[in-house]
Design a protein around this motif. Structure first.
Motif, PDB file in Angstrom:
ATOM      1  N   LEU A  16       0.842  -1.212   0.000  1.00  0.00           N
ATOM      2  CA  LEU A  16       0.000   0.000   0.000  1.00  0.00           C
ATOM      3  C   LEU A  16       0.873   1.257   0.000  1.00  0.00           C
ATOM      4  N   PHE A  17       2.113   1.120   0.505  1.00  0.00           N
ATOM      5  CA  PHE A  17       2.996   2.283   0.603  1.00  0.00           C
ATOM      6  C   PHE A  17       3.805   2.415  -0.676  1.00  0.00           C
ATOM      7  N   ARG A  18       3.457   3.424  -1.454  1.00  0.00           N
ATOM      8  CA  ARG A  18       4.074   3.566  -2.776  1.00  0.00           C
ATOM      9  C   ARG A  18       5.265   4.502  -2.754  1.00  0.00           C
ATOM     10  N   GLY A  19       5.266   5.426  -1.771  1.00  0.00           N
ATOM     11  CA  GLY A  19       6.354   6.410  -1.717  1.00  0.00           C
ATOM     12  C   GLY A  19       7.520   5.906  -0.880  1.00  0.00           C
ATOM     13  N   GLN A  69       7.730   8.743   4.594  1.00  0.00           N
ATOM     14  CA  GLN A  69       6.419   8.430   5.134  1.00  0.00           C
ATOM     15  C   GLN A  69       6.474   8.379   6.660  1.00  0.00           C
ATOM     16  N   ARG A 123       6.371  11.814   7.987  1.00  0.00           N
ATOM     17  CA  ARG A 123       5.013  12.383   7.926  1.00  0.00           C
ATOM     18  C   ARG A 123       4.139  11.841   9.047  1.00  0.00           C
ATOM     19  N   ARG A 131      -8.588  10.507   3.070  1.00  0.00           N
ATOM     20  CA  ARG A 131      -7.458  10.303   2.146  1.00  0.00           C
ATOM     21  C   ARG A 131      -6.943   8.874   2.245  1.00  0.00           C
ATOM     22  N   HIS A 132      -6.963   8.309   3.471  1.00  0.00           N
ATOM     23  CA  HIS A 132      -6.484   6.931   3.640  1.00  0.00           C
ATOM     24  C   HIS A 132      -7.356   5.925   2.899  1.00  0.00           C
ATOM     25  N   TYR A 139      -5.949   5.483  -0.264  1.00  0.00           N
ATOM     26  CA  TYR A 139      -4.683   4.738  -0.326  1.00  0.00           C
ATOM     27  C   TYR A 139      -4.919   3.226  -0.269  1.00  0.00           C
ATOM     28  N   VAL A 186      -6.527   1.753   2.298  1.00  0.00           N
ATOM     29  CA  VAL A 186      -6.543   1.322   3.701  1.00  0.00           C
ATOM     30  C   VAL A 186      -7.957   0.883   4.077  1.00  0.00           C
ATOM     31  N   VAL A 231      -2.267  -1.400  12.790  1.00  0.00           N
ATOM     32  CA  VAL A 231      -1.427  -0.203  12.940  1.00  0.00           C
ATOM     33  C   VAL A 231      -1.360   0.209  14.421  1.00  0.00           C
TER      34      VAL A 231
HETATM   35  C1  HEM Z   1      -2.717   7.197  13.694  1.00  0.00           C
HETATM   36  C2  HEM Z   1      -3.221   6.917  12.488  1.00  0.00           C
HETATM   37  C3  HEM Z   1      -2.526   7.357  11.230  1.00  0.00           C
HETATM   38  C4  HEM Z   1      -1.846   8.519  10.990  1.00  0.00           C
HETATM   39  C5  HEM Z   1      -1.599   9.693  11.952  1.00  0.00           C
HETATM   40  C6  HEM Z   1      -1.393   8.460   9.610  1.00  0.00           C
HETATM   41  C7  HEM Z   1      -0.685   9.462   8.967  1.00  0.00           C
HETATM   42  C8  HEM Z   1      -0.412   9.511   7.618  1.00  0.00           C
HETATM   43  C9  HEM Z   1       0.076  10.667   6.885  1.00  0.00           C
HETATM   44  C10 HEM Z   1       0.347  12.041   7.500  1.00  0.00           C
HETATM   45  C11 HEM Z   1       0.222  10.308   5.574  1.00  0.00           C
HETATM   46  C12 HEM Z   1       0.723  11.228   4.436  1.00  0.00           C
HETATM   47  C13 HEM Z   1      -0.331  11.490   3.392  1.00  0.00           C
HETATM   48  C14 HEM Z   1      -1.542  12.291   3.891  1.00  0.00           C
HETATM   49  O1  HEM Z   1      -1.410  13.204   4.720  1.00  0.00           O
HETATM   50  O2  HEM Z   1      -2.653  11.978   3.414  1.00  0.00           O
HETATM   51  C15 HEM Z   1      -0.180   8.907   5.479  1.00  0.00           C
HETATM   52  C16 HEM Z   1      -0.173   8.155   4.319  1.00  0.00           C
HETATM   53  C17 HEM Z   1      -0.434   6.802   4.265  1.00  0.00           C
HETATM   54  N1  HEM Z   1      -0.850   6.008   5.321  1.00  0.00           N
HETATM   55 FE1  HEM Z   1      -1.281   6.623   7.186  1.00  0.00          FE
HETATM   56  N2  HEM Z   1      -1.771   7.272   9.063  1.00  0.00           N
HETATM   57  C18 HEM Z   1      -2.464   6.561  10.021  1.00  0.00           C
HETATM   58  C19 HEM Z   1      -3.027   5.313   9.884  1.00  0.00           C
HETATM   59  C20 HEM Z   1      -2.800   4.478   8.810  1.00  0.00           C
HETATM   60  C21 HEM Z   1      -3.284   3.125   8.701  1.00  0.00           C
HETATM   61  C22 HEM Z   1      -4.208   2.405   9.707  1.00  0.00           C
HETATM   62  C23 HEM Z   1      -2.797   2.625   7.531  1.00  0.00           C
HETATM   63  C24 HEM Z   1      -3.000   1.212   7.053  1.00  0.00           C
HETATM   64  C25 HEM Z   1      -2.062   0.471   6.548  1.00  0.00           C
HETATM   65  C26 HEM Z   1      -2.051   3.702   6.877  1.00  0.00           C
HETATM   66  C27 HEM Z   1      -1.445   3.639   5.632  1.00  0.00           C
HETATM   67  C28 HEM Z   1      -1.026   4.722   4.873  1.00  0.00           C
HETATM   68  C29 HEM Z   1      -0.677   4.658   3.442  1.00  0.00           C
HETATM   69  C30 HEM Z   1      -0.718   3.416   2.576  1.00  0.00           C
HETATM   70  C31 HEM Z   1      -0.311   5.965   3.059  1.00  0.00           C
HETATM   71  C32 HEM Z   1       0.151   6.430   1.666  1.00  0.00           C
HETATM   72  C33 HEM Z   1       1.635   6.240   1.587  1.00  0.00           C
HETATM   73  C34 HEM Z   1       2.198   6.359   0.193  1.00  0.00           C
HETATM   74  O3  HEM Z   1       1.555   6.910  -0.705  1.00  0.00           O
HETATM   75  O4  HEM Z   1       3.325   5.857   0.042  1.00  0.00           O
HETATM   76  N3  HEM Z   1      -2.055   4.796   7.680  1.00  0.00           N
HETATM   77  N4  HEM Z   1      -0.542   8.451   6.734  1.00  0.00           N
END
Ligand code: HEM
Length: 139
Positions: free
Chosen positions: A41-44, A49, A52, A80-81, A84, A86, A94
């Motif tokens: 799921l993580f492309r970047g 990441q 962030r 937004r998630h 992605y 999620v 997580v």
């Molecule tokens: C405490 C909960 C979470 C926080 C604070 C958090 C924070 C972030 C932030 C700040 C980003 C950068 C993009 C954006 O702002 O939209 C991001 C991207 C992402 N997050 Fe989370 N996230 C959380 C939970 C999760 C969960 C449960 C998953 C599940 C696997 C997840 C998977 C991802 C993915 C796949 C991306 C995109 C990454 C990419 O494009 O490489 N996150 N997250």
């Protein structure tokens, strides 16, 4: 969250802040060990990441006593998630990886009260993020 839980989350996050990058690396290691299918799921760049993620957690920690600002920001983040790939079930995985990372990073400072405060924090954050997904689906 109670006021004392808020202050416990804040003071323990300050202890982790100097090692935020290592903590983020440890977090992803735990996460992908728990569920290797999440890796795709993580492309970047995973290091970026991690940065962030820590910035966003830090912001949420700061805004805990300003729910009128925090809740909409978390709902937008959750929506937004959804984009992605999620799923709701991923939030528990997580959350477990986050708690495990904090317990290793904080060592003896990870008392049962601190653990409970972070559990409450993650519960609040994930509930708001999932509300954002529901709102997106209803829109
Ligand atoms: C405490 C909960 C979470 C926080 C604070 C958090 C924070 C972030 C932030 C700040 C980003 C950068 C993009 C954006 O702002 O939209 C991001 C991207 C992402 N997050 Fe989370 N996230 C959380 C939970 C999760 C969960 C449960 C998953 C599940 C696997 C997840 C998977 C991802 C993915 C796949 C991306 C995109 C990454 C990419 O494009 O490489 N996150 N997250």
């Amino acid at each position: 969250m109670t006021p004392s839980q808020i202050s416990l989350v804040r003071s323990s996050f300050e202890l982790v802040a100097p090692i935020a990058l290592q903590a983020a690396q440890l977090f992803y290691a735990h996460l992908f060990q728990a569920d290797p299918s999440l890796r795709s799921l993580f492309r970047g760049d995973i290091e970026q990441q991690g940065e962030r993620l820590m910035v966003m957690i830090g912001r949420a920690v700061q805004m805990l006593d300003r729910p009128q600002m925090l809740v909409p920001a978390l709902r937008a983040l959750g929506a937004r998630h959804d984009g992605y790939g999620v799923q709701a079930s991923h939030y528990a995985t997580v959350g477990a990886a986050l708690l495990k990372t904090l317990s290793l990073g904080l060592g003896a400072a990870f008392t049962p009260e601190v653990a409970q405060a972070w559990t409450a924090f993650y519960g609040l954050v994930s509930r708001c993020m999932l509300e954002g997904v529901e709102q997106r689906l209803a829109a």
